[in-house]
Motif scaffolding. Structure first.
Motif, mmCIF file in Angstrom:
data_model
loop_
_atom_site.group_PDB
_atom_site.id
_atom_site.type_symbol
_atom_site.label_atom_id
_atom_site.label_comp_id
_atom_site.label_asym_id
_atom_site.label_seq_id
_atom_site.Cartn_x
_atom_site.Cartn_y
_atom_site.Cartn_z
ATOM 1 N N UNK A 3 72.648 49.389 46.901
ATOM 2 C CA UNK A 3 73.607 48.532 46.220
ATOM 3 C C UNK A 3 73.256 47.058 46.293
ATOM 4 N N UNK A 4 72.516 46.662 47.334
ATOM 5 C CA UNK A 4 72.316 45.231 47.560
ATOM 6 C C UNK A 4 71.091 45.023 48.437
ATOM 7 N N UNK A 5 70.376 43.935 48.203
ATOM 8 C CA UNK A 5 69.267 43.512 49.052
ATOM 9 C C UNK A 5 69.518 42.073 49.449
ATOM 10 N N UNK A 6 69.469 41.797 50.763
ATOM 11 C CA UNK A 6 69.708 40.452 51.282
ATOM 12 C C UNK A 6 68.536 40.016 52.146
ATOM 13 N N UNK A 7 68.260 38.718 52.192
ATOM 14 C CA UNK A 7 67.258 38.252 53.146
ATOM 15 C C UNK A 7 67.824 38.313 54.565
ATOM 16 N N UNK A 8 66.954 38.411 55.553
ATOM 17 C CA UNK A 8 67.419 38.355 56.938
ATOM 18 C C UNK A 8 67.929 36.946 57.208
ATOM 19 N N UNK A 9 68.742 36.756 58.272
ATOM 20 C CA UNK A 9 69.354 35.441 58.505
ATOM 21 C C UNK A 9 68.361 34.285 58.548
ATOM 22 N N UNK A 10 67.263 34.440 59.275
ATOM 23 C CA UNK A 10 66.301 33.351 59.385
ATOM 24 C C UNK A 10 65.040 33.577 58.580
ATOM 25 N N UNK A 11 65.006 34.658 57.821
ATOM 26 C CA UNK A 11 63.834 34.950 57.008
ATOM 27 C C UNK A 11 62.722 35.658 57.767
ATOM 28 N N UNK A 12 62.954 35.999 59.038
ATOM 29 C CA UNK A 12 61.962 36.725 59.830
ATOM 30 C C UNK A 12 62.181 38.224 59.701
ATOM 31 N N UNK A 13 61.224 38.992 60.248
ATOM 32 C CA UNK A 13 61.370 40.437 60.238
ATOM 33 C C UNK A 13 62.544 40.846 61.120
ATOM 34 N N UNK A 14 63.207 41.907 60.719
ATOM 35 C CA UNK A 14 64.362 42.409 61.450
ATOM 36 C C UNK A 14 63.941 43.678 62.186
ATOM 37 N N UNK A 15 64.047 43.650 63.529
ATOM 38 C CA UNK A 15 63.585 44.777 64.332
ATOM 39 C C UNK A 15 64.706 45.545 65.015
ATOM 40 N N UNK A 16 65.905 44.989 65.089
ATOM 41 C CA UNK A 16 66.977 45.662 65.812
ATOM 42 C C UNK A 16 68.124 46.011 64.877
ATOM 43 N N UNK A 17 68.916 46.960 65.307
ATOM 44 C CA UNK A 17 70.056 47.404 64.503
ATOM 45 C C UNK A 17 71.156 46.347 64.506
ATOM 46 N N UNK A 18 71.920 46.271 63.447
ATOM 47 C CA UNK A 18 73.066 45.354 63.433
ATOM 48 C C UNK A 18 74.212 45.906 64.282
ATOM 49 N N UNK A 19 75.140 45.045 64.628
ATOM 50 C CA UNK A 19 76.389 45.460 65.272
ATOM 51 C C UNK A 19 77.464 45.450 64.197
ATOM 52 N N UNK A 20 78.363 46.416 64.243
ATOM 53 C CA UNK A 20 79.414 46.536 63.234
ATOM 54 C C UNK A 20 80.769 46.444 63.924
ATOM 55 N N UNK A 21 81.629 45.577 63.382
ATOM 56 C CA UNK A 21 82.962 45.339 63.933
ATOM 57 C C UNK A 21 83.994 45.725 62.895
ATOM 58 N N UNK A 22 84.780 46.753 63.193
ATOM 59 C CA UNK A 22 85.905 47.151 62.346
ATOM 60 C C UNK A 22 87.156 46.536 62.969
ATOM 61 N N UNK A 23 87.810 45.641 62.265
ATOM 62 C CA UNK A 23 89.005 44.962 62.761
ATOM 63 C C UNK A 23 90.056 44.982 61.663
ATOM 64 N N UNK A 24 91.131 45.718 61.945
ATOM 65 C CA UNK A 24 92.135 45.912 60.904
ATOM 66 C C UNK A 24 91.509 46.666 59.743
ATOM 67 N N UNK A 25 91.680 46.129 58.555
ATOM 68 C CA UNK A 25 91.071 46.740 57.371
ATOM 69 C C UNK A 25 89.733 46.096 57.033
ATOM 70 N N UNK A 26 89.290 45.144 57.865
ATOM 71 C CA UNK A 26 88.043 44.414 57.596
ATOM 72 C C UNK A 26 86.879 45.002 58.387
ATOM 73 N N UNK A 27 85.679 44.802 57.844
ATOM 74 C CA UNK A 27 84.443 45.194 58.522
ATOM 75 C C UNK A 27 83.485 44.012 58.486
ATOM 76 N N UNK A 28 82.916 43.679 59.647
ATOM 77 C CA UNK A 28 81.934 42.600 59.753
ATOM 78 C C UNK A 28 80.664 43.169 60.374
ATOM 79 N N UNK A 29 79.523 42.752 59.836
ATOM 80 C CA UNK A 29 78.217 43.184 60.326
ATOM 81 C C UNK A 29 77.493 41.972 60.903
ATOM 82 N N UNK A 30 76.923 42.107 62.109
ATOM 83 C CA UNK A 30 76.195 41.022 62.772
ATOM 84 C C UNK A 30 74.718 41.381 62.823
ATOM 85 N N UNK A 31 73.885 40.426 62.385
ATOM 86 C CA UNK A 31 72.444 40.640 62.299
ATOM 87 C C UNK A 31 71.745 39.457 62.946
#
Length: 130
Positions: A3-31
């Motif tokens: 559905x979507x392609x995004x650059x990594x936060x700093x433009x470097x390679x991403x080697x670790x899994x993101x953390x996912x936070x479900x809070x209420x009806x919202x979902x936030x992903x940390x990379x």
């Protein structure tokens, strides 16, 4: 169906899994990559950047309502409120490779060292709330 392609936060390679936070009806992903750490909100089936900072990181984890991100180049662990890019605490430690913060029973553990050294020994830093 991608559905979507995004650059990594700093433009470097991403080697670790993101953390996912479900809070209420919202979902936030940390990379985190070796140049930055970022949070993305999931809305309407798409990720939207909530915040980003220039702090390198790997292995983000959520525990006890806080976000913990290992800083591989400077060492230590950055502790965040999930809603803010500014760390609320910085736990000291040594630089390393493939290290992940561990949070258990009110303690934060940081393994030190570089997995590529294939060392037969190592060090664990243990932090507890005062």
């Amino acid at each position: 169906g991608e559905l979507q392609t995004l650059p990594t936060p700093g433009g470097d390679q991403l080697f670790t899994a993101p953390a996912v936070w479900h809070h209420g009806k919202a979902t936030t992903v940390f990379v985190a990559d070796f140049s930055a750490t970022a949070a993305y909100s999931l809305r309407g089936g798409r990720l939207h950047k909530r915040w980003e900072n220039g702090t390198p990181g790997s292995s983000p984890i959520l525990a006890g309502g806080l976000l913990y991100v290992y800083e591989p180049e400077g060492g230590g662990i950055e502790v965040y409120s999930p809603s803010s890019p500014k760390p609320i605490a910085e736990l000291p430690g040594a630089p390393g490779h493939w290290n992940s913060p561990i949070v258990v029973d009110g303690h934060v553990v940081e393994p030190e060292g570089d997995a590529n050294d294939h060392s037969g020994s190592g060090t664990l830093d243990l932090f507890s709330a005062p």
